[in-house]
Design a protein around this motif. Structure first.
Motif, PDB file in Angstrom:
ATOM      1  N   TRP A  63       0.827  -1.206   0.000  1.00 44.28           N
ATOM      2  CA  TRP A  63       0.000   0.000   0.000  1.00 44.28           C
ATOM      3  C   TRP A  63       0.862   1.257   0.000  1.00 44.28           C
ATOM      4  O   TRP A  63       0.455   2.293  -0.529  1.00 44.28           O
ATOM      5  N   THR A  64       2.040   1.184   0.567  1.00 42.22           N
ATOM      6  CA  THR A  64       2.944   2.331   0.538  1.00 42.22           C
ATOM      7  C   THR A  64       3.363   2.627  -0.899  1.00 42.22           C
ATOM      8  O   THR A  64       3.382   3.780  -1.335  1.00 42.22           O
ATOM      9  N   ARG A 104       0.441   4.185  -2.678  1.00 39.89           N
ATOM     10  CA  ARG A 104       0.295   5.589  -2.297  1.00 39.89           C
ATOM     11  C   ARG A 104       1.312   6.462  -3.032  1.00 39.89           C
ATOM     12  O   ARG A 104       0.991   7.558  -3.502  1.00 39.89           O
ATOM     13  N   GLN A 123       0.524   9.564  -5.463  1.00 40.45           N
ATOM     14  CA  GLN A 123       1.058  10.898  -5.172  1.00 40.45           C
ATOM     15  C   GLN A 123       1.956  11.413  -6.287  1.00 40.45           C
ATOM     16  O   GLN A 123       2.303  12.581  -6.320  1.00 40.45           O
TER      17      GLN A 123
END
Length: 121
Positions: free
Chosen positions: A89-90, A93, A97
């Motif tokens: 999930w990092t 993200r 971004q």
């Protein structure tokens, strides 16, 4: 239904001799039958626990093959997360971004290896 059978038998639980009135009787009385049932259920629980422990011992924790990841120029999100040591999930993200650029490839998202290496420069 009454029976005229008188069969001498030995109790499977206590080992005492008794006279059975049917051919399928295994125990000398109700108390021996109940005690044998409890012992059987206890043994089943023990066997279930032992087999569960054996399965857990046989399971091998899968370690990601870092050699396969190190040789690739393009990585999936999961492989990129394993390479850096962060969660999937990092990486997702960071893609949202705009810190990482990913290309959709079928149902997967592919990240170039040089982009991950540039994060740390």
């Amino acid at each position: 239904m009454s029976s005229n059978l008188y069969i001498p038998k030995t109790c499977k639980h206590c080992g005492n001799a008794f006279t059975a009135r049917t051919t399928v009787t295994k125990y000398c009385g109700d108390t021996c039958a109940k005690k044998a049932y409890k012992a059987r259920k206890r043994q089943e629980k023990i066997q279930a626990t032992l087999s569960k422990d054996m399965k857990q011992q046989k399971e091998v924790v899968q370690v990601p093959n870092t050699n396969a990841v190190n040789n690739k120029d393009f990585l999936s999100v999961t492989e990129a997360s394993q390479l850096i040591g962060v969660s999937r999930w990092t990486i997702q993200r960071m893609i949202q971004q705009g810190r990482l650029k990913a290309v959709s490839f079928g149902r997967k998202r592919i990240v170039a290896r040089w982009q991950i290496e540039n994060l740390f420069n």
